[in-house]
Design a protein around this motif. Structure first.
Motif, PDB file in Angstrom:
ATOM      1  N   MET A 204       0.834  -1.198   0.000  1.00 47.52           N
ATOM      2  CA  MET A 204       0.000   0.000   0.000  1.00 47.52           C
ATOM      3  C   MET A 204       0.873   1.255   0.000  1.00 47.52           C
ATOM      4  SD  MET A 204      -3.091  -0.946  -0.258  1.00 47.52           S
ATOM      5  CE  MET A 204      -3.802   0.682  -0.002  1.00 47.52           C
ATOM      6  N   THR A 207       1.862   2.070  -3.410  1.00 44.30           N
ATOM      7  CA  THR A 207       0.734   2.719  -4.087  1.00 44.30           C
ATOM      8  C   THR A 207       0.655   4.194  -3.729  1.00 44.30           C
ATOM      9  OG1 THR A 207      -0.511   0.640  -4.023  1.00 44.30           O
ATOM     10  CG2 THR A 207      -1.766   2.656  -4.428  1.00 44.30           C
ATOM     11  N   TRP A 210       3.460   6.021  -5.472  1.00 40.17           N
ATOM     12  CA  TRP A 210       3.170   6.217  -6.894  1.00 40.17           C
ATOM     13  C   TRP A 210       2.249   7.423  -7.102  1.00 40.17           C
ATOM     14  CZ3 TRP A 210       4.717   4.886 -11.610  1.00 40.17           C
ATOM     15  CH2 TRP A 210       3.841   5.075 -12.681  1.00 40.17           C
ATOM     16  N   ARG A 211       1.241   7.530  -6.275  1.00 40.69           N
ATOM     17  CA  ARG A 211       0.307   8.653  -6.374  1.00 40.69           C
ATOM     18  C   ARG A 211       0.988   9.965  -6.056  1.00 40.69           C
ATOM     19  NH1 ARG A 211      -4.998   6.128  -3.192  1.00 40.69           N
ATOM     20  NH2 ARG A 211      -5.485   4.525  -4.738  1.00 40.69           N
TER      21      ARG A 211
END
Length: 214
Positions: A204, A207, A210-211
């Protein structure tokens, strides 16, 4: 035969601490995170600032997972890390929050928060056991980013002091959840479960990173 003079510290001391201290605080936080009708209409003032701060850490999954990971890792490391890390994080986080409240810039806040989830997840996954001072410094470093994010998001017209008290208290609750879950580490199946949890937090975190970079 002479008996050893050393006495083992009973494991129940940790359970007693959680039952007497962490669980009541957790119950208070959960109750207070749902404002009563008498407070819900307040747009400014003392009560609104505290309630807003109490709710804020729960509103972002990146904050939630990182703070729970601190508790999980502390539980894996055992005493005194089990209590030192969850105390270090809110204390240093308050410094970061003060920076945010006063408008001091801190580059890469979102990246720092995402990296905290990645690294803390990996530490739980691998059950890494560094020296206590290294673990505390690492946790404190990431706490600055979390605190700064909280500080810069203070709603206009609300009390900065009580807002800070609220999110520090909520952070302690999240650490308490991590410690409580981490107590399964005493069983072989629990160790595996914690490593799976660490892997999930790390994924997570990637993730979130990445955002933040896109």
């Amino acid at each position: 035969m002479r008996k050893s003079s050393r006495q083992k510290i009973p494991y129940t001391s940790g359970r007693t601490f959680i039952r007497r201290c962490l669980m009541p605080v957790l119950a208070i936080c959960i109750t207070a995170s749902y404002p009563s009708p008498a407070l819900a209409h307040i747009e400014s003032g003392q009560a609104a600032g505290f309630i807003t701060g109490l709710q804020h850490p729960w509103s972002g999954l990146d904050h939630v997972l990182a703070m729970i990971a601190v508790g999980l890792w502390g539980a894996q490391l055992g005493n005194p890390a089990m209590w030192l890390l969850p105390v270090t994080f809110p204390m240093v986080m308050s410094i970061g929050a003060m920076m945010g409240l006063l408008g001091f810039p801190l580059p890469g806040v979102e990246i720092g928060i995402a990296l905290s989830a990645v690294l803390l997840g990996i530490l739980v996954l691998q059950e890494v056991r560094p020296k206590l001072i290294i673990a505390a410094v690492l946790v404190g470093f990431f706490a600055i980013f979390h605190g700064h994010a909280h500080g810069t998001e203070l709603p206009a017209g609300q009390s900065g002091l009580l807002y800070s008290m609220g999110f520090v208290m909520a952070t302690g609750c999240l650490h308490g959840i991590g410690i409580t879950l981490g107590l399964v580490h005493r069983w072989p199946a629990g160790k595996i479960a914690l490593r799976i949890a660490g892997a999930f937090i790390a994924v997570m975190g990637v993730t979130f990173l990445w955002r933040a970079l896109v």
